[in-house]
Design a protein around this motif. Structure first.
Motif, PDB file in Angstrom:
ATOM      1  N   LEU A 155     -19.623  43.727 103.754  1.00  0.00           N
ATOM      2  CA  LEU A 155     -21.071  43.803 103.959  1.00  0.00           C
ATOM      3  C   LEU A 155     -21.430  43.608 105.432  1.00  0.00           C
ATOM      4  N   ILE A 200     -24.358  41.512  96.137  1.00  0.00           N
ATOM      5  CA  ILE A 200     -24.764  40.385  96.979  1.00  0.00           C
ATOM      6  C   ILE A 200     -25.137  39.198  96.094  1.00  0.00           C
ATOM      7  N   ASP A 213     -25.625  35.413 107.105  1.00  0.00           N
ATOM      8  CA  ASP A 213     -25.411  36.686 106.414  1.00  0.00           C
ATOM      9  C   ASP A 213     -26.604  37.021 105.529  1.00  0.00           C
ATOM     10  N   LEU A 217     -28.943  40.284 105.877  1.00  0.00           N
ATOM     11  CA  LEU A 217     -29.038  41.286 104.816  1.00  0.00           C
ATOM     12  C   LEU A 217     -30.474  41.439 104.333  1.00  0.00           C
TER      13      LEU A 217
END
Length: 397
Positions: A155, A200, A213, A217
């Motif tokens: 990712l 996710i 993160d 995202l």
């Protein structure tokens, strides 16, 4: 209504095989948490489930040897001059043999031009999504942190790292030589985006998906949601009435839910009632998809979007599953219409230039059997189960 936390704090969990994850510790939008948790518990005593988990983890283990794929590895520069912009060529468009330079290209529906494969972004996107999906489910069923660590790495590589990240737009998706640099129709390239966001959620309890993160995202999908709503290509695709409209709504809804924009999500779900009425006739046929040279494939493909969208809508208290128009148009009728053709008890009556493939219908039929309390869907699912992937066999039971 399913209660979800945007970026939950996980108190404690075990790395022991098949140990439970608390319901309020992960964020899911179209997967039934109760059912998958029950499947996970049953793995202790059910040989078939345990065998499927073993197959899944074996396949996931093999992915550790695969390279990472990014948007910036392509050889063809987008018109923007930025390798971080996604680029793809329209699949069904070919050089015009009557023109010396082949321009402008002409459409041959259902026949993929191999020239489109030379631009790697579409292929790399789908490889990335498949890897993330498989690894995240391996993490859920085993809670082995190595799988979550790999998902987080992938990712970051695609969405976050400055040198490899994708810009949150599809300005140059499905360009047509001699006609257009990018199209609203190109948004269909991201039809599997919900699987990224669900992945996710599946690893959100892991220490390897850091707070940084999660913020990164969330920001990426906020920007993509803004692009979907306000760009020229997004505005055009929002008006699509066929499978493109279904998948546009699916992307819009899951990005909105993921980023906490419930207003956009709720508006999308409410508009979806009208789309059901337009797309499905009183017999359950999908006229827009029946026009295609791959009419069964597109009829199936469109209903797989509705599986995602209707499940997402339920998290906001909206029931698309049981909606019926005044003249009898509904998802139930559309799914019922495909059953005899998927199981081979009737011959498909419309144009289908490639053999019928039932991949993806297994999950749709299993869910339909529960939503409509009708065993005909369950029986149909069992008839085609052998052609389905191992994850579907685990999450749809």
């Amino acid at each position: 209504m399913l209660k979800i936390l945007l970026f939950p704090f996980c108190l404690l969990y075990s790395n022991n095989l098949y140990s439970p994850i608390p319901r309020d510790s992960i964020q899911l939008f179209f997967t039934n948490f109760k059912e998958i948790s029950n499947t996970k518990k049953l793995a202790k005593v059910d040989d078939i489930i345990r065998k499927n988990i073993d197959i899944l983890t074996h396949e996931a283990d093999n992915l550790f040897e695969k390279p990472l794929y990014s948007i910036s590895s392509k050889k063809t520069m987008p018109p923007s001059g930025d390798f971080h912009d996604y680029l793809s060529m329209a699949y069904y468009w070919w050089p015009d043999s009557s023109k010396s330079d082949g321009l402008p290209y002409i459409r041959k529906d259902g026949q993929r031009n191999p020239e489109s494969l030379k631009i790697e972004d579409s292929r790399n996107l789908n490889i990335m999504i498949s890897m993330v999906w498989k690894l995240s489910w391996a993490y859920f069923f085993t809670e082995n942190e190595k799988y979550a660590s790999k998902v987080a790495q992938i990712l970051r590589f695609w969405f976050l790292n400055p040198s490899t990240r994708m810009n949150p737009n599809l300005n140059y998706a499905q360009f047509i030589p001699g006609i257009v640099e990018g199209r609203g129709s190109g948004i269909i390239d991201f039809h599997r985006l919900p699987f990224i966001i669900e992945s996710i959620g599946l690893i959100s309890c892991s220490k390897f998906l850091t707070s940084q993160d999660k913020i990164g995202l969330k920001n990426w999908f906020e920007n993509y949601l803004d692009w979907l709503q306000n760009s020229k290509n997004g505005a055009k695709e929002s008006k699509a009435k066929n499978n493109h409209g279904s998948y546009y709504n699916t992307q819009l809804a899951i990005c909105a839910l993921f980023t906490g924009n419930t207003h956009v999500a709720d508006r999308t779900f409410q508009k979806s009632f009208d789309l059901i009425s337009y797309q499905i006739d009183s017999e359950g046929k999908q006229p827009e998809e029946l026009k295609r040279t791959l009419s069964f494939m597109y009829s199936s493909f469109n209903l797989q979007a509705w599986l995602l969208l209707a499940n997402m809508a339920q998290t906001r208290g909206v029931d698309l599953w049981h909606y019926h128009s005044n003249d009898g148009r509904s998802l139930a009728k559309a799914i019922s219409y495909l059953v005899p053709f998927a199981t081979g008890t009737k011959k498909w009556e419309y144009n289908q230039i490639k053999p019928i493939n039932t991949e993806g219908l297994f999950g749709l039929f299993v869910v339909a059997s529960k939503k409509f309390n009708d065993n005909k869907y369950r029986n149909a699912a069992l008839m085609i189960e052998g052609k389905e992937d191992v994850i579907s066999k685990l999450i749809f039971r």
